[in-house]
Design an enzyme around this catalytic site. Structure first.
Site, short mmCIF file in Angstrom:
data_model
loop_
_atom_site.label_atom_id
_atom_site.label_comp_id
_atom_site.label_asym_id
_atom_site.label_seq_id
_atom_site.Cartn_x
_atom_site.Cartn_y
_atom_site.Cartn_z
N PRO A 1 0.83 -1.21 0.00
CG PRO A 1 -0.81 -1.59 1.60
CD PRO A 1 0.50 -2.11 1.12
CD GLU A 2 2.40 3.28 -4.57
OE1 GLU A 2 2.72 4.47 -4.74
OE2 GLU A 2 2.48 2.42 -5.48
CE LYS B 1 5.47 3.14 0.27
NZ LYS B 1 6.23 2.11 -0.47
NE ARG C 1 7.71 -3.78 -5.28
CZ ARG C 1 6.82 -3.02 -4.66
NH1 ARG C 1 7.19 -2.26 -3.63
NH2 ARG C 1 5.58 -2.99 -5.05
#
Length: 265
Positions: free
Chosen positions: A2-3, A52, A254
């Site tokens: 989640p950002e 975050k 990523r």
């Protein structure tokens, strides 16, 4: 993962539903039993987010800190909470509202010096009104590290994840492999202002939408996830602007997505 917009949205939800109420806390899974016992029966003063990270202030120098990581998730409801199942780390109940936390990377109680130390490690957050983009600029402008890696470094910029990284670089036609110090100040100011707009919209809607203007599909109804972005997870698909196939490459663990034509060096 989640950002930042997700954590700010959660903070607003928890502020609206739980703040000012006596909270009953438990850890059905057993991994946070002692921490839950310390906040059980306290009044939640406020819920807040930075990047975050989610924070609950229970007063008396007790702060609940949650980092969702890759798999963490809050669910919520009203009325009688369901029978606990699985790896339920934390359950909070206030009046007829409940919220459950599962799978978080961090769920811990912090004292004020620990909170201060954590925040000191984070860069400015585009969703916090008093965040200073110049702090991030000073770090970017001195670095030989590529901009796509720097944007994922939470000590440079807090709250940016893989989606916002790919999309903000594309929207400003920035080569993801350009060193941070090659980004001029005016360009950075435009990128920051754009992040503020995009992430605030993400808080309101609960999703990331970066496609706009003439590139937005002209039809009724909500956009699909694929239609909502320019390059993220669109490997091999034609760029919405020039038609060149979108490329991907692993960077800092990523997948990075970019258009090799629109974002050429």
């Amino acid at each position: 993962m989640p950002e930042g917009h997700t954590l700010h949205r959660l903070a607003r939800e928890h502020q609206r539903l739980l703040a000012g109420h006596t909270v009953h806390a438990s850890s059905p899974q057993g991994r946070f039993t002692d921490g839950a016992a310390m906040i059980d029966g306290r009044v939640l003063r406020s819920a807040d987010a930075w990047g975050k990270h989610l924070f609950h202030d229970y007063g008396e120098d007790v702060t609940l800190h949650v980092h969702l990581g890759l798999y963490g998730k809050f669910t919520a409801g009203t009325g009688e909470p369901p029978e606990p199942r699985g790896a339920l780390r934390l359950r909070l109940v206030a009046d007829d509202v409940w919220t459950d936390l599962r799978g978080a990377t961090a769920c811990e109680l912090l004292e004020p010096p620990q909170v201060d130390a954590l925040l000191a490690r984070l860069g400015p957050d585009p969703l916090r009104p008093r965040s200073d983009p110049e702090v991030a600029w000073r770090r970017l402008s001195r670095s030989r590290v590529v901009i796509a890696a720097l944007l994922m470094d939470q000590s440079v910029l807090a709250g940016i994840g893989n989606v916002y990284r790919a999309e903000i670089l594309f929207r400003h036609r920035v080569d993801p492999f350009a060193p941070g110090r090659s980004i001029d100040h005016e360009l950075w100011q435009r990128m920051w202002a754009d992040l503020v707009v995009l992430m605030r919209a993400g808080v309101r809607s609960g999703r990331i939408v970066t496609v706009d203007g003439e590139y937005r599909p002209r039809r009724r109804g909500p956009l699909t996830r694929e239609e909502s972005v320019f390059v993220y997870r669109r490997t091999g698909e034609p760029c919405r602007v020039c038609g060149t196939p979108v490329r991907t490459q692993v960077l800092v663990g990523r997948n990075l997505f970019w258009c090799p034509n629109c974002q050429r060096p």
